[in-house]
Design a protein around this motif. Structure first.
Motif, PDB file in Angstrom:
ATOM      1  N   GLY A 106       2.181 -59.311   8.201  1.00 15.53           N
ATOM      2  CA  GLY A 106       3.418 -59.153   7.440  1.00 15.53           C
ATOM      3  C   GLY A 106       4.038 -57.795   7.718  1.00 15.53           C
ATOM      4  O   GLY A 106       4.027 -57.316   8.843  1.00 15.53           O
ATOM      5  N   VAL A 107       4.561 -57.156   6.695  1.00 11.67           N
ATOM      6  CA  VAL A 107       5.162 -55.834   6.833  1.00 11.67           C
ATOM      7  C   VAL A 107       4.042 -54.793   6.838  1.00 11.67           C
ATOM      8  O   VAL A 107       3.247 -54.730   5.907  1.00 11.67           O
ATOM      9  CB  VAL A 107       6.167 -55.561   5.693  1.00 11.67           C
ATOM     10  CG1 VAL A 107       6.651 -54.124   5.728  1.00 11.67           C
ATOM     11  CG2 VAL A 107       7.338 -56.538   5.771  1.00 11.67           C
ATOM     12  N   GLY A 108       4.001 -53.993   7.879  1.00  9.86           N
ATOM     13  CA  GLY A 108       2.947 -52.999   8.023  1.00  9.86           C
ATOM     14  C   GLY A 108       3.078 -51.837   7.051  1.00  9.86           C
ATOM     15  O   GLY A 108       4.178 -51.512   6.585  1.00  9.86           O
ATOM     16  N   ASP A 109       1.952 -51.211   6.762  1.00 11.02           N
ATOM     17  CA  ASP A 109       1.934 -50.062   5.853  1.00 11.02           C
ATOM     18  C   ASP A 109       2.783 -48.908   6.362  1.00 11.02           C
ATOM     19  O   ASP A 109       3.427 -48.214   5.580  1.00 11.02           O
ATOM     20  CB  ASP A 109       0.498 -49.584   5.628  1.00 11.02           C
ATOM     21  CG  ASP A 109      -0.333 -50.578   4.832  1.00 11.02           C
ATOM     22  OD1 ASP A 109       0.263 -51.408   4.109  1.00 11.02           O
ATOM     23  OD2 ASP A 109      -1.568 -50.518   4.933  1.00 11.02           O
ATOM     24  N   GLU A 110       2.798 -48.690   7.672  1.00 15.46           N
ATOM     25  CA  GLU A 110       3.578 -47.586   8.234  1.00 15.46           C
ATOM     26  C   GLU A 110       5.069 -47.813   8.036  1.00 15.46           C
ATOM     27  O   GLU A 110       5.814 -46.887   7.711  1.00 15.46           O
ATOM     28  CB  GLU A 110       3.273 -47.414   9.737  1.00 15.46           C
ATOM     29  CG  GLU A 110       1.828 -47.114  10.039  1.00 15.46           C
ATOM     30  CD  GLU A 110       0.965 -48.390  10.094  1.00 15.46           C
ATOM     31  OE1 GLU A 110       1.508 -49.513  10.175  1.00 15.46           O
ATOM     32  OE2 GLU A 110      -0.269 -48.248  10.036  1.00 15.46           O
ATOM     33  N   VAL A 111       5.508 -49.048   8.237  1.00 18.66           N
ATOM     34  CA  VAL A 111       6.921 -49.397   8.052  1.00 18.66           C
ATOM     35  C   VAL A 111       7.302 -49.204   6.582  1.00 18.66           C
ATOM     36  O   VAL A 111       8.346 -48.627   6.269  1.00 18.66           O
ATOM     37  CB  VAL A 111       7.190 -50.844   8.519  1.00 18.66           C
ATOM     38  CG1 VAL A 111       8.578 -51.319   8.113  1.00 18.66           C
ATOM     39  CG2 VAL A 111       6.992 -50.949  10.029  1.00 18.66           C
ATOM     40  N   TRP A 112       6.443 -49.681   5.692  1.00 15.97           N
ATOM     41  CA  TRP A 112       6.702 -49.523   4.262  1.00 15.97           C
ATOM     42  C   TRP A 112       6.761 -48.041   3.874  1.00 15.97           C
ATOM     43  O   TRP A 112       7.647 -47.615   3.140  1.00 15.97           O
ATOM     44  CB  TRP A 112       5.645 -50.248   3.434  1.00 15.97           C
ATOM     45  CG  TRP A 112       5.975 -50.176   1.977  1.00 15.97           C
ATOM     46  CD1 TRP A 112       5.464 -49.315   1.052  1.00 15.97           C
ATOM     47  CD2 TRP A 112       6.944 -50.963   1.285  1.00 15.97           C
ATOM     48  NE1 TRP A 112       6.040 -49.520  -0.174  1.00 15.97           N
ATOM     49  CE2 TRP A 112       6.951 -50.529  -0.057  1.00 15.97           C
ATOM     50  CE3 TRP A 112       7.792 -51.993   1.662  1.00 15.97           C
ATOM     51  CZ2 TRP A 112       7.801 -51.094  -1.016  1.00 15.97           C
ATOM     52  CZ3 TRP A 112       8.626 -52.564   0.708  1.00 15.97           C
ATOM     53  CH2 TRP A 112       8.616 -52.104  -0.624  1.00 15.97           C
ATOM     54  N   ALA A 113       5.837 -47.268   4.385  1.00 19.10           N
ATOM     55  CA  ALA A 113       5.791 -45.838   4.060  1.00 19.10           C
ATOM     56  C   ALA A 113       7.053 -45.116   4.526  1.00 19.10           C
ATOM     57  O   ALA A 113       7.578 -44.252   3.819  1.00 19.10           O
ATOM     58  CB  ALA A 113       4.550 -45.201   4.673  1.00 19.10           C
ATOM     59  N   ARG A 114       7.551 -45.482   5.719  1.00 18.58           N
ATOM     60  CA  ARG A 114       8.782 -44.848   6.203  1.00 18.58           C
ATOM     61  C   ARG A 114       9.960 -45.183   5.289  1.00 18.58           C
ATOM     62  O   ARG A 114      10.784 -44.319   4.989  1.00 18.58           O
ATOM     63  CB  ARG A 114       9.063 -45.251   7.648  1.00 18.58           C
ATOM     64  CG  ARG A 114       8.252 -44.444   8.650  1.00 18.58           C
ATOM     65  CD  ARG A 114       8.695 -44.685  10.078  1.00 18.58           C
ATOM     66  NE  ARG A 114       8.305 -45.980  10.615  1.00 18.58           N
ATOM     67  CZ  ARG A 114       7.098 -46.247  11.115  1.00 18.58           C
ATOM     68  NH1 ARG A 114       6.156 -45.308  11.151  1.00 18.58           N
ATOM     69  NH2 ARG A 114       6.824 -47.441  11.594  1.00 18.58           N
ATOM     70  N   ALA A 115      10.032 -46.403   4.821  1.00 12.18           N
ATOM     71  CA  ALA A 115      11.110 -46.778   3.901  1.00 12.18           C
ATOM     72  C   ALA A 115      10.949 -46.049   2.568  1.00 12.18           C
ATOM     73  O   ALA A 115      11.925 -45.550   1.994  1.00 12.18           O
ATOM     74  CB  ALA A 115      11.136 -48.289   3.692  1.00 12.18           C
TER      75      ALA A 115
END
Length: 157
Positions: A106-115
């Motif tokens: 799904g949505v990766g932790d790194e992508v979520w953290a950047r947002a």
């Protein structure tokens, strides 16, 4: 090209669309910046091949003051220098959430953290709702083959 379905003429769709349009207005009125909303709506629609939504969100964004350069570069935002860090994080989240079936996690932790570096909880919630809303709208329009090109800015607002 003619649409397969006329959602506005169907009684069941009409009832549902009333609520869907209200949900869209609620997202529009959220604290998520309007420019981010339009860029995300445009990028999700590009990924899904929804011509009518690309037409709508390009025109609405331009009417709200978005530049042609930025609109033309949304499809290649990773290589473009015209987007802020916050906009890039939103576009990255939009892409990963739209292509959720392509990634096992799904949505990766790194992508979520950047947002999360750029948006507070209310804005993140609105961003996720916007991405999900656009994916739903794209599917409704692509399945029914809604034609594009005739949208007038603000037509559905």
């Amino acid at each position: 090209m003619d649409a397969r379905l006329d959602y506005f003429a169907d009684p069941t769709a009409g009832k549902a669309l009333k609520h869907i349009m209200a949900a869209g207005r609620t997202i529009e009125e959220s604290p998520l910046p309007t420019a981010v909303q339009e860029l995300v709506a445009l990028r999700v629609s590009q990924i899904n091949g929804c011509a009518v939504c690309i037409d709508m969100h390009t025109k609405d964004a331009a009417a709200a003051g978005e530049t042609a350069v930025r609109l033309n570069l949304v499809a290649a935002w990773r290589e473009a220098t015209v987007f802020t860090g916050a906009e890039r994080a939103a576009l990255e989240l939009a892409e990963e959430a739209t292509r959720i079936a392509d990634g096992a996690g799904g949505v990766g932790d790194e992508v979520w953290a950047r947002a999360a570096e750029h948006y507070d909880q209310e804005q993140l919630t609105a961003l996720v709702l916007m991405i999900s809303f656009m994916n739903m709208a794209n599917r409704l329009n692509v399945v029914a083959r809604q034609p594009a090109g005739d949208y007038v800015p603000g037509q559905f607002h």
